[in-house]
Scaffold this motif. Structure first.
Motif, mmCIF file in Angstrom:
data_model
loop_
_atom_site.group_PDB
_atom_site.id
_atom_site.type_symbol
_atom_site.label_atom_id
_atom_site.label_comp_id
_atom_site.label_asym_id
_atom_site.label_seq_id
_atom_site.Cartn_x
_atom_site.Cartn_y
_atom_site.Cartn_z
ATOM 1 N N PHE A 151 -5.970 9.864 -4.921
ATOM 2 C CA PHE A 151 -4.728 10.866 -5.291
ATOM 3 C C PHE A 151 -3.649 10.209 -5.408
ATOM 4 C CE2 PHE A 151 -8.792 12.347 -3.923
ATOM 5 C CZ PHE A 151 -8.696 13.680 -4.734
ATOM 6 N N GLY A 152 -3.220 9.002 -5.215
ATOM 7 C CA GLY A 152 -1.267 8.889 -5.406
ATOM 8 C C GLY A 152 -0.730 8.315 -6.480
ATOM 9 N N MET A 153 -2.100 7.149 -7.165
ATOM 10 C CA MET A 153 -1.991 6.522 -8.298
ATOM 11 C C MET A 153 -2.387 7.744 -9.405
ATOM 12 S SD MET A 153 -0.694 3.848 -7.543
ATOM 13 C CE MET A 153 -0.950 3.380 -9.571
ATOM 14 N N ALA A 182 0.311 2.462 -0.916
ATOM 15 C CA ALA A 182 -0.877 1.747 -0.940
ATOM 16 C C ALA A 182 0.024 1.397 1.044
ATOM 17 C CB ALA A 182 -0.659 0.170 -1.367
ATOM 18 N N LEU A 183 1.583 0.869 1.269
ATOM 19 C CA LEU A 183 1.907 1.133 2.694
ATOM 20 C C LEU A 183 1.317 2.207 3.334
ATOM 21 C CD1 LEU A 183 3.217 -0.664 4.281
ATOM 22 C CD2 LEU A 183 5.633 0.537 3.019
ATOM 23 N N THR A 184 1.221 3.673 2.368
ATOM 24 C CA THR A 184 1.806 4.563 2.826
ATOM 25 C C THR A 184 0.274 5.268 3.284
ATOM 26 O OG1 THR A 184 3.176 5.832 1.808
ATOM 27 C CG2 THR A 184 2.117 7.543 2.334
ATOM 28 N N ALA A 185 -0.104 4.936 2.265
ATOM 29 C CA ALA A 185 -2.001 5.162 2.137
ATOM 30 C C ALA A 185 -2.580 4.369 3.882
ATOM 31 C CB ALA A 185 -2.821 4.340 1.676
ATOM 32 N N PHE A 186 -2.529 3.198 4.177
ATOM 33 C CA PHE A 186 -2.299 2.046 5.209
ATOM 34 C C PHE A 186 -1.842 3.035 6.764
ATOM 35 C CE2 PHE A 186 -3.299 -1.313 2.565
ATOM 36 C CZ PHE A 186 -4.483 -1.803 3.702
ATOM 37 N N LEU A 187 -0.612 3.518 6.625
ATOM 38 C CA LEU A 187 -0.011 4.466 7.551
ATOM 39 C C LEU A 187 -0.721 5.834 8.587
ATOM 40 C CD1 LEU A 187 3.722 3.418 7.290
ATOM 41 C CD2 LEU A 187 2.453 2.486 8.814
ATOM 42 N N MET A 188 -0.909 6.217 7.182
ATOM 43 C CA MET A 188 -1.364 7.223 7.564
ATOM 44 C C MET A 188 -3.085 7.255 7.790
ATOM 45 S SD MET A 188 0.392 9.842 6.295
ATOM 46 C CE MET A 188 -0.993 11.333 6.650
ATOM 47 N N ALA A 189 -3.749 6.580 6.960
ATOM 48 C CA ALA A 189 -5.215 5.877 7.580
ATOM 49 C C ALA A 189 -5.034 5.739 9.130
ATOM 50 C CB ALA A 189 -5.523 4.946 7.178
ATOM 51 N N ASP A 190 -4.300 5.340 9.325
ATOM 52 C CA ASP A 190 -3.677 4.880 11.075
ATOM 53 C C ASP A 190 -3.789 5.480 12.019
ATOM 54 O OD1 ASP A 190 -4.606 1.579 10.463
ATOM 55 O OD2 ASP A 190 -2.197 1.282 10.158
ATOM 56 N N LEU A 191 -2.732 6.646 11.217
ATOM 57 C CA LEU A 191 -2.494 7.821 11.479
ATOM 58 C C LEU A 191 -3.999 9.176 12.357
ATOM 59 C CD1 LEU A 191 -0.263 9.686 13.486
ATOM 60 C CD2 LEU A 191 0.078 10.246 11.234
ATOM 61 N N PHE A 192 -4.863 8.654 10.891
ATOM 62 C CA PHE A 192 -5.936 8.980 11.247
ATOM 63 C C PHE A 192 -6.582 8.800 12.158
ATOM 64 C CE2 PHE A 192 -4.120 11.881 7.278
ATOM 65 C CZ PHE A 192 -4.525 12.782 7.510
ATOM 66 N N VAL A 193 -7.086 7.318 12.641
ATOM 67 C CA VAL A 193 -8.035 6.368 12.507
ATOM 68 C C VAL A 193 -7.612 6.697 14.574
ATOM 69 C CG1 VAL A 193 -9.310 4.480 12.157
ATOM 70 C CG2 VAL A 193 -8.945 6.047 10.550
ATOM 71 N N LEU A 215 7.450 -0.126 -21.728
ATOM 72 C CA LEU A 215 5.910 0.012 -20.761
ATOM 73 C C LEU A 215 6.452 -1.349 -20.177
ATOM 74 C CD1 LEU A 215 3.663 0.344 -24.124
ATOM 75 C CD2 LEU A 215 3.950 1.141 -21.743
ATOM 76 N N GLU A 216 7.502 -2.026 -20.540
ATOM 77 C CA GLU A 216 6.635 -3.033 -18.960
ATOM 78 C C GLU A 216 8.769 -2.572 -17.893
ATOM 79 O OE1 GLU A 216 9.331 -6.411 -20.211
ATOM 80 O OE2 GLU A 216 6.744 -6.939 -21.626
ATOM 81 N N LYS A 217 8.989 -1.427 -17.996
ATOM 82 C CA LYS A 217 9.440 -0.911 -17.041
ATOM 83 C C LYS A 217 9.651 -0.178 -16.380
ATOM 84 C CE LYS A 217 14.466 -1.394 -19.047
ATOM 85 N NZ LYS A 217 15.972 -0.231 -19.972
ATOM 86 N N ALA A 218 8.061 0.457 -17.011
ATOM 87 C CA ALA A 218 7.156 1.586 -16.600
ATOM 88 C C ALA A 218 6.111 0.914 -15.873
ATOM 89 C CB ALA A 218 6.667 2.614 -17.778
ATOM 90 N N ASP A 219 5.945 -0.309 -15.605
ATOM 91 C CA ASP A 219 4.881 -0.886 -15.299
ATOM 92 C C ASP A 219 5.552 -1.308 -13.851
ATOM 93 O OD1 ASP A 219 2.814 0.090 -16.792
ATOM 94 O OD2 ASP A 219 3.003 -2.189 -18.136
ATOM 95 N N VAL A 220 6.883 -1.441 -13.923
ATOM 96 C CA VAL A 220 8.048 -1.947 -12.773
ATOM 97 C C VAL A 220 7.552 -1.270 -11.511
ATOM 98 C CG1 VAL A 220 9.339 -3.385 -11.687
ATOM 99 C CG2 VAL A 220 8.393 -4.106 -14.156
ATOM 100 N N VAL A 221 7.968 0.279 -12.163
ATOM 101 C CA VAL A 221 8.318 1.234 -11.279
ATOM 102 C C VAL A 221 6.589 1.596 -10.979
ATOM 103 C CG1 VAL A 221 8.793 3.841 -11.635
ATOM 104 C CG2 VAL A 221 10.150 2.365 -12.566
ATOM 105 N N LEU A 222 5.578 1.425 -11.856
ATOM 106 C CA LEU A 222 4.794 1.881 -11.366
ATOM 107 C C LEU A 222 4.610 0.362 -10.404
ATOM 108 C CD1 LEU A 222 1.920 3.738 -12.234
ATOM 109 C CD2 LEU A 222 0.722 1.775 -13.354
ATOM 110 N N LEU A 223 4.517 -0.661 -10.517
ATOM 111 C CA LEU A 223 3.673 -1.311 -9.242
ATOM 112 C C LEU A 223 4.554 -1.301 -8.113
ATOM 113 C CD1 LEU A 223 2.157 -4.269 -8.066
ATOM 114 C CD2 LEU A 223 4.278 -4.822 -9.572
ATOM 115 N N ALA A 224 5.856 -0.918 -8.220
ATOM 116 C CA ALA A 224 6.486 -0.657 -7.046
ATOM 117 C C ALA A 224 5.746 0.845 -6.375
ATOM 118 C CB ALA A 224 8.033 -0.601 -7.393
ATOM 119 N N MET A 225 5.400 1.714 -7.220
ATOM 120 C CA MET A 225 5.066 3.375 -6.778
ATOM 121 C C MET A 225 3.658 2.467 -6.266
ATOM 122 S SD MET A 225 7.116 5.061 -6.619
ATOM 123 C CE MET A 225 6.246 7.026 -6.730
#
Length: 486
Positions: A35-37, A199-210, A184-194
């Motif tokens: 849902f973030g991507m 992913a990092l936020t997902a791991f942190l939020m999952a840990d908070l829930f679990v 497109l390449e710049k967008a993909d770089v931004v997309l990768l960073a996002m």
């Protein structure tokens, strides 16, 4: 292209790895990532897929406008009659150079009078586009394979509206394609960073829930190892707190059941041992004496027989409980006249009540027929009436009433007896519990009758309630469905 492939490769591997684990934490991570991507991916594909078309369309529209302006300049400058005008030639070359393209001017005789590449001048150009141009129509064409735009524009006399010739402009779109790739390449770089941030936020939020669930599981593991008194401290979100509270209540109930089981075993041991001990004492007393008088021998044998009867009654009640526990769903259901059944129960118990001058009264408000197990329910109601007789005063009374509505029938057993203290009323249905143990032994009670009664009523999907006041009597109210639902 490499960056774009790398993005999807990383995301694909990550999702596959996550999905294989199928835990709550993994599902939360997957949820946040998807849902973030999704908005980012939607923007990337929807926007950049149309970017090139929009840029090409804008270039074509712009080039047509420039060709229109240039054609007007060519007619006002009489360029179709005099091709040696440096001003007009410079205007044509400037426009061609600005778009990094090529402009060819064809007169009405299909002769090329100007070619910015200088290759086809004075030659004939015969094409459908040129012929359409001489008829007054302009044409725009985009060749995405060879990456160029071709505009065919008529050169018309402003005054007479006569078509004097045709201007063919060809410009490359390679710069648009390169710009598109770069974006497109710049967008993909931004997309990768996002994606990394999500992913990092997902791991942190999952840990908070679990995390609260992990604490719960850890507490359960310690309890499984024998630490049954472990306090369940969970914390976290409101829903997790509710789960924790429900779990604490369940554990308290299980602990109470365990304590009840231990007490039950202890009580069984005690109740079975007591008659045996009494018989042993009586037998040893007889054996230790020589020439025991017949009267004393007979008295001791009567006491031993009474203890044997008591032991037999305890074992019978225990076996009844075991059968009820084991076959909780096995009922022999028949359509029974409840008025007749209750009258038979009272008829059988009247001789016992008569020994203490206790009056048994049956009150029926209507004729009731119900689907029940006759044997089991007879035992349940017999236990209630027998208790009402046992724990009553001499010259007292016991009243049994029967009533019904469209769904249930109701039986009340009311007595004028000693009553039950309010603080112990919740425990009278527990196995071996007796309010007055000394009096229970005098009356032959085992402490199992009400437990058996309640089990039978619950098997019939019914309910039993108790109301009592000390020295004012007791009322048991039983409610059972008229139609049995298996």
């Amino acid at each position: 292209m490499f960056i774009r492939n790398g993005v999807w490769g990383i995301i694909s591997k990550m999702i596959n790895k996550i999905w294989k684990r199928k835990s709550m934490r993994v599902c939360l991570i997957l949820f946040f990532i998807i849902f973030g991507m999704t908005p980012l991916l939607f923007f990337r594909f929807s926007y950049f897929s149309s970017y090139e078309r929009e840029m090409v369309g804008s270039r074509m529209s712009e080039l047509q406008n420039q060709c229109n302006i240039l054609s007007r300049q060519l007619t006002t400058g009489n360029y179709m009659l005099d091709q040696f005008s440096d001003t007009m030639n410079n205007a044509i070359v400037t426009l061609a150079n600005y778009y990094n393209g090529r402009i060819v001017v064809v007169d009405s005789n299909l002769k090329i009078i100007k070619d910015t590449y200088g290759l086809l001048e004075r030659k004939t150009l015969l094409s459908d586009a040129v012929i359409m141009g001489l008829s007054g129509s302009n044409k725009a064409y985009y060749d995405d394979k060879n990456e160029y735009i071709e505009i065919t524009f008529p050169i018309t006399d402003v005054t007479t509206k006569e078509v004097l010739g045709v201007m063919v402009a060809s410009v490359t779109t390679e710069d648009i394609r390169e710009q598109h790739k770069e974006l497109l390449e710049k967008a993909d770089v931004v997309l990768l960073a996002m994606a990394a941030v999500i992913a990092l936020t997902a791991f942190l939020m999952a840990d908070l829930f679990v995390k609260p669930v992990k604490r719960m599981v850890s507490a359960f593991d310690r309890m499984a190892q024998g630490h049954i008194d472990e306090k369940l401290q969970i914390g976290g979100f409101t829903e997790i707190e509710r789960v924790g509270e429900a779990t604490r209540k369940m554990l308290a109930r299980l602990k109470a059941l365990d304590e009840s089981r231990q007490e039950f075993v202890s009580n069984v041991s005690h109740e079975l041992k007591t008659p045996i001990t009494s018989m042993k004492v009586l037998a040893d007393s007889l054996l230790s004496q020589e020439e025991v008088p017949n009267e004393l021998y007979k008295e001791f044998m009567v006491d031993i027989a009474a203890e044997i009867d008591r032991e037999s009654k305890i074992i019978t009640d225990l076996l009844s409980l075991m059968k009820l526990d084991k076959n909780a769903t096995v009922l022999n259901i028949t359509n029974m006249d409840m008025n007749e059944m209750l009258e038979l129960i009272l008829k059988r118990l009247r001789p016992i009540a008569a020994t203490r001058n206790i009056e048994l009264v049956f009150e029926s408000f209507r004729s009731v027929t119900a689907e029940i197990d006759e044997v089991k329910l007879t035992l349940a109601f017999s236990n209630l009436v027998e208790n009402a007789i046992k724990y009553n005063y001499d010259d007292g009374w016991v009243k049994v009433s029967l009533n019904a509505d469209h769904k249930y029938f109701y039986v009340k057993v009311i007595d004028s007896g000693v009553g039950i203290p309010e603080d112990v009323q919740d425990m009278v249905f527990e196995r071996f519990y007796r309010v007055d143990k000394a009096r229970s032994r005098e009356t032959g009670g085992t402490g199992l009758g009400l437990s058996i009664t309640k089990s039978i009523i619950l098997m019939h999907n019914g309910a039993i309630k108790l109301f009592s006041r000390e020295k004012e009597g007791t009322t048991f109210t039983v409610r059972i469905p008229l139609r049995h639902i298996g």
